[in-house]
Design an enzyme around this catalytic site. Structure first.
Site, short mmCIF file in Angstrom:
data_model
loop_
_atom_site.label_atom_id
_atom_site.label_comp_id
_atom_site.label_asym_id
_atom_site.label_seq_id
_atom_site.Cartn_x
_atom_site.Cartn_y
_atom_site.Cartn_z
N HIS A 138 21.96 23.91 41.81
CA HIS A 138 22.87 24.97 41.39
C HIS A 138 23.20 24.76 39.91
O HIS A 138 23.31 23.63 39.44
CB HIS A 138 24.15 24.94 42.23
CG HIS A 138 25.00 26.14 42.02
ND1 HIS A 138 25.83 26.26 40.93
CD2 HIS A 138 25.11 27.29 42.73
CE1 HIS A 138 26.42 27.44 40.98
NE2 HIS A 138 26.01 28.08 42.06
N GLU A 194 19.63 32.74 40.07
CA GLU A 194 21.02 32.99 39.69
C GLU A 194 21.18 32.94 38.18
O GLU A 194 21.30 31.86 37.60
CB GLU A 194 21.93 31.91 40.29
CG GLU A 194 21.87 31.83 41.81
CD GLU A 194 23.13 31.18 42.37
OE1 GLU A 194 23.81 31.84 43.14
OE2 GLU A 194 23.42 30.03 42.00
N LYS A 233 31.39 26.29 47.43
CA LYS A 233 31.68 25.38 46.30
C LYS A 233 32.83 24.45 46.70
O LYS A 233 32.94 24.08 47.85
CB LYS A 233 31.97 26.18 45.02
CG LYS A 233 30.90 27.23 44.74
CD LYS A 233 31.01 27.87 43.40
CE LYS A 233 29.92 28.92 43.25
NZ LYS A 233 29.87 29.53 41.93
N ASN A 291 28.21 30.26 49.46
CA ASN A 291 28.38 28.99 48.74
C ASN A 291 29.87 28.82 48.48
O ASN A 291 30.42 29.41 47.56
CB ASN A 291 27.58 29.05 47.42
CG ASN A 291 27.77 27.79 46.59
OD1 ASN A 291 28.31 26.80 47.06
ND2 ASN A 291 27.30 27.85 45.35
N SER A 341 27.79 37.03 41.25
CA SER A 341 28.73 38.14 41.47
C SER A 341 28.25 39.17 42.50
O SER A 341 28.50 40.36 42.36
CB SER A 341 29.09 38.81 40.14
OG SER A 341 29.69 37.85 39.27
N GLY A 388 30.17 34.03 38.84
CA GLY A 388 31.63 33.95 38.78
C GLY A 388 32.23 34.75 37.63
O GLY A 388 33.40 34.59 37.30
N GLU A 425 25.84 24.87 38.34
CA GLU A 425 27.02 24.01 38.11
C GLU A 425 26.64 22.54 38.22
O GLU A 425 27.17 21.70 37.49
CB GLU A 425 28.13 24.40 39.11
CG GLU A 425 28.73 25.75 38.76
CD GLU A 425 29.24 26.55 39.96
OE1 GLU A 425 29.44 25.97 41.04
OE2 GLU A 425 29.42 27.77 39.80
P1 PGA Z 1 29.46 34.00 42.46
O1 PGA Z 1 28.69 32.59 42.60
O2 PGA Z 1 29.01 34.84 43.64
O3 PGA Z 1 30.90 33.65 42.54
O4 PGA Z 1 29.05 34.60 41.16
C1 PGA Z 1 27.35 32.56 42.99
C2 PGA Z 1 26.88 31.12 43.03
O5 PGA Z 1 27.30 30.35 42.15
O6 PGA Z 1 26.11 30.72 43.91
#
Ligand code: PGA
Length: 253
Positions: free
Chosen positions: A97, A169, A11, A9, A215, A175, A99
């Protein structure tokens, strides 16, 4: 065996040229995927065709959008419809997601619409669910995620739910460098599969890939993916580094 998926992803990261270079470097690793394995790249909209062209003919490799509109078409400036994605042969779309939920106010019912539109257009939704920290601290994560699944997915018939990929998630792990432990991931994935089983039966629930996100990196992917109900990962930060993501792909069961 159930499909095992490493999904990148990106982003809102990388320029077009950086994206091209990342894919070139990654593809040079020439990782051969088994029949049940997939490597999926959720890239920004303007990069979809470029990425699809680079991955064309590479067995098991595919592109994904990161979002689509909950409307079919029309006067919705700035939106991208599932039908548009279909018209350029995009096989996957990440939906819900955290976000998107947090910053763009997407709720479970809006996501149910997006899921339907993707399925109507033959696009596999990678449907994200997961709890924020205060819910985890109150030990209410199972109910929280169950409600997300129920409200967005449980209107689907059996043949439709089989086309979904679920990504669990935990928001507190995205993140933050704070990964759920393999035991925490397995516990939640098992719960999600049981919840799917209660509604759709074991045969269907056992077909649905459930990815872990939060992560994931080269160093922890094998342990996480080794859990019986963890069918790969949705990877943000570590997917921006070709050798890290290559190592994550190689960690698939
Ligand atoms: P990350 O993000 O691996 O940076 O924690 C995962 C995601 O948001 O899909």
């Amino acid at each position: 065996m159930r499909q095992q998926i490493a999904a990148a992803n990106w982003k809102m990261n990388l320029t077009y040229q950086q994206g091209e270079q990342l894919l070139d470097v990654l593809l040079k690793e020439a990782i051969a995927l088994k029949d049940h394995q997939r490597a999926v790249f959720a890239v920004p909209f303007p990069y979809l065709i470029m990425a699809a062209q680079k991955l064309d003919g590479k067995k098991g490799y595919a592109v994904s959008a990161q979002n689509c509109s909950d409307k079919k078409s029309g006067a919705y400036t700035g939106e991208v419809a599932a039908e548009m994605l279909k018209s350029i042969n995009i096989p996957y779309c990440v939906l819900g997601h955290s976000e998107r939920r947090e910053y763009f106010g997407e709720d479970n019912l809006t996501l149910a619409q997006k899921v339907l539109l993707c399925l109507e257009n033959n696009i596999t939704p990678i449907f994200c669910c997961g709890e924020p920290l205060h819910i985890r601290e109150a030990n209410a994560q199972q109910e929280f995620v169950a409600t997300q699944l129920k409200e967005s997915l449980f209107g689907l018939a059996d043949d439709a739910i089989r086309k979904i990929v679920v990504a669990y998630e935990p928001i507190w792990a995205i993140g933050t460098g704070r990964t759920a432990s393999a035991a925490q991931a397995q516990e939640m994935h098992k719960h999600i599969r049981e919840f799917l089983t209660a509604k759709y039966g074991a045969a269907t629930a056992n077909e649905i890939p459930i990815l872990y996100g939060g992560s994931v990196k080269g160093a922890n992917a094998s342990e996480l993916f080794g859990c019986s109900d963890v069918d790969g990962g949705l990877v943000g930060g570590a997917s921006l580094n070709a050798s890290e993501f290559a190592s994550i792909i190689r960690s698939l069961k």
